[in-house]
Design a protein around this motif. Structure first.
Motif, mmCIF file in Angstrom:
data_model
loop_
_atom_site.group_PDB
_atom_site.id
_atom_site.type_symbol
_atom_site.label_atom_id
_atom_site.label_comp_id
_atom_site.label_asym_id
_atom_site.label_seq_id
_atom_site.Cartn_x
_atom_site.Cartn_y
_atom_site.Cartn_z
ATOM 1 N N UNK A 19 30.228 6.865 26.252
ATOM 2 C CA UNK A 19 30.126 7.339 24.795
ATOM 3 C C UNK A 19 31.496 7.744 24.300
ATOM 4 N N UNK A 20 32.795 6.813 24.566
ATOM 5 C CA UNK A 20 33.929 6.837 24.106
ATOM 6 C C UNK A 20 34.154 5.489 23.315
ATOM 7 N N UNK A 21 35.068 5.796 22.190
ATOM 8 C CA UNK A 21 35.272 4.572 21.414
ATOM 9 C C UNK A 21 36.747 3.908 21.823
ATOM 10 N N UNK A 22 36.667 2.643 21.979
ATOM 11 C CA UNK A 22 37.761 1.861 22.196
ATOM 12 C C UNK A 22 38.016 0.580 21.272
ATOM 13 N N UNK A 23 39.046 0.151 20.948
ATOM 14 C CA UNK A 23 39.492 -0.964 20.350
ATOM 15 C C UNK A 23 39.332 -2.251 20.877
ATOM 16 N N UNK A 24 38.790 -3.257 20.417
ATOM 17 C CA UNK A 24 38.444 -4.558 21.100
ATOM 18 C C UNK A 24 39.345 -5.573 20.107
ATOM 19 N N UNK A 25 39.976 -6.448 20.623
ATOM 20 C CA UNK A 25 40.797 -7.400 20.004
ATOM 21 C C UNK A 25 39.712 -8.278 19.035
ATOM 22 N N UNK A 26 40.225 -8.635 18.066
ATOM 23 C CA UNK A 26 39.258 -9.468 16.968
ATOM 24 C C UNK A 26 39.886 -10.932 16.882
ATOM 25 N N UNK A 132 46.183 -4.059 13.742
ATOM 26 C CA UNK A 132 45.485 -3.495 12.420
ATOM 27 C C UNK A 132 44.043 -3.517 12.663
ATOM 28 N N UNK A 133 43.011 -2.702 11.877
ATOM 29 C CA UNK A 133 41.679 -2.562 12.183
ATOM 30 C C UNK A 133 41.434 -3.736 11.083
ATOM 31 N N UNK A 134 40.378 -4.624 11.633
ATOM 32 C CA UNK A 134 39.704 -5.636 11.144
ATOM 33 C C UNK A 134 38.720 -5.217 10.081
ATOM 34 N N UNK A 135 39.234 -5.558 8.917
ATOM 35 C CA UNK A 135 38.306 -5.094 7.806
ATOM 36 C C UNK A 135 37.201 -5.456 7.305
ATOM 37 N N UNK A 136 36.708 -6.662 7.868
ATOM 38 C CA UNK A 136 35.611 -7.506 7.561
ATOM 39 C C UNK A 136 34.572 -7.331 8.274
ATOM 40 N N UNK A 137 34.260 -6.395 8.942
ATOM 41 C CA UNK A 137 32.911 -6.241 9.892
ATOM 42 C C UNK A 137 32.489 -4.840 9.593
ATOM 43 N N UNK A 138 31.303 -4.896 10.063
ATOM 44 C CA UNK A 138 30.567 -3.326 9.630
ATOM 45 C C UNK A 138 30.872 -2.514 11.079
ATOM 46 N N UNK A 139 31.460 -1.454 10.810
ATOM 47 C CA UNK A 139 31.807 -0.490 12.183
ATOM 48 C C UNK A 139 30.364 -0.430 12.716
ATOM 49 N N UNK A 140 30.546 -0.570 14.071
ATOM 50 C CA UNK A 140 29.284 -0.441 14.962
ATOM 51 C C UNK A 140 29.425 0.893 15.357
ATOM 52 N N UNK A 141 28.103 1.416 15.598
ATOM 53 C CA UNK A 141 27.872 2.838 16.343
ATOM 54 C C UNK A 141 27.951 2.656 17.888
ATOM 55 N N UNK A 142 27.246 1.636 18.096
ATOM 56 C CA UNK A 142 26.963 1.438 19.477
ATOM 57 C C UNK A 142 27.395 -0.038 19.866
ATOM 58 N N UNK A 143 27.884 -0.550 21.055
ATOM 59 C CA UNK A 143 28.019 -1.796 21.355
ATOM 60 C C UNK A 143 26.728 -2.520 21.701
ATOM 61 N N UNK A 144 26.573 -3.786 21.505
ATOM 62 C CA UNK A 144 25.448 -4.477 21.653
ATOM 63 C C UNK A 144 25.160 -4.484 22.908
ATOM 64 N N UNK A 145 23.562 -4.215 23.085
ATOM 65 C CA UNK A 145 23.008 -4.329 24.575
ATOM 66 C C UNK A 145 23.246 -5.260 25.480
ATOM 67 N N UNK A 146 23.536 -6.588 24.877
ATOM 68 C CA UNK A 146 23.782 -7.684 25.927
ATOM 69 C C UNK A 146 25.325 -8.232 25.736
ATOM 70 N N UNK A 147 26.114 -7.255 25.301
ATOM 71 C CA UNK A 147 27.552 -7.488 24.976
ATOM 72 C C UNK A 147 27.881 -8.284 23.749
ATOM 73 N N UNK A 148 29.020 -8.763 23.432
ATOM 74 C CA UNK A 148 29.170 -9.299 22.200
ATOM 75 C C UNK A 148 28.946 -10.970 22.283
#
Length: 156
Positions: A19-26, A132-148
């Motif tokens: 339940x912690x939030x992390x940055x992931x490279x885009x 910098x934060x990637x501006x063109x995605x919808x911020x997700x509340x949870x990670x996808x169940x099967x990963x990205x």
């Protein structure tokens, strides 16, 4: 500028990070050899075809050198070496490469320089990176169940 997106860790296996939030490279694409050769041509007096020939040969020579148990060091870039993923054997006599060596991997270590005055270590390729934060995605509340599903690559 390295782009990132924020994700929430919903993996309960590691409760310290749950339940912690992390940055992931885009990643916004792939830098192909041809594209890089064109950029190199623009920065020096060598033609793109010559750059491509040298870089293609570099990959082939690196493969041979790595498979001959050598570390390949490229000044200003870093070192490449092959590593092994193994399962243990109970004794030397029971060890069999076919049975115990499961995978051959490659490891890259960027070149690093140590400033003796400040005792700080700087690595090639990452020094000076800004994020910098990637501006063109919808911020997700949870990670996808099967990963990205795109492995972190954003399809424009």
């Amino acid at each position: 500028m390295l782009n990132y997106k924020i994700y929430k860790n919903n993996n309960k296996k590691n409760l310290k990070t749950y339940n912690k939030f992390y940055a992931r490279a885009v990643y916004l694409g792939i830098a192909q050899l041809d594209d890089m050769a064109e950029k190199i041509q623009a920065n020096c007096s060598v033609k793109k075809s010559d750059v491509l020939a040298v870089l293609t040969e570099l990959a082939e020579v690196m493969t041979v050198e790595l498979q001959e148990s050598k570390v390949v060091k490229i000044a200003g870039l870093g070192s490449f070496k092959l590593t092994l993923k193994c399962v243990g054997a109970d004794s030397v006599k029971e060890f069999s490469p076919a049975k115990n060596i499961k995978k051959v991997n490659i490891r890259f270590s960027p070149e690093a320089h140590v400033d003796m005055g400040s005792k700080t270590r700087t690595k090639a390729l990452v020094t000076g990176t800004q994020v910098k934060e990637y501006a063109e995605y919808n911020k997700i509340k949870t990670a996808p169940a099967a990963g990205d599903p795109n492995g972190g690559v954003v399809k424009p």
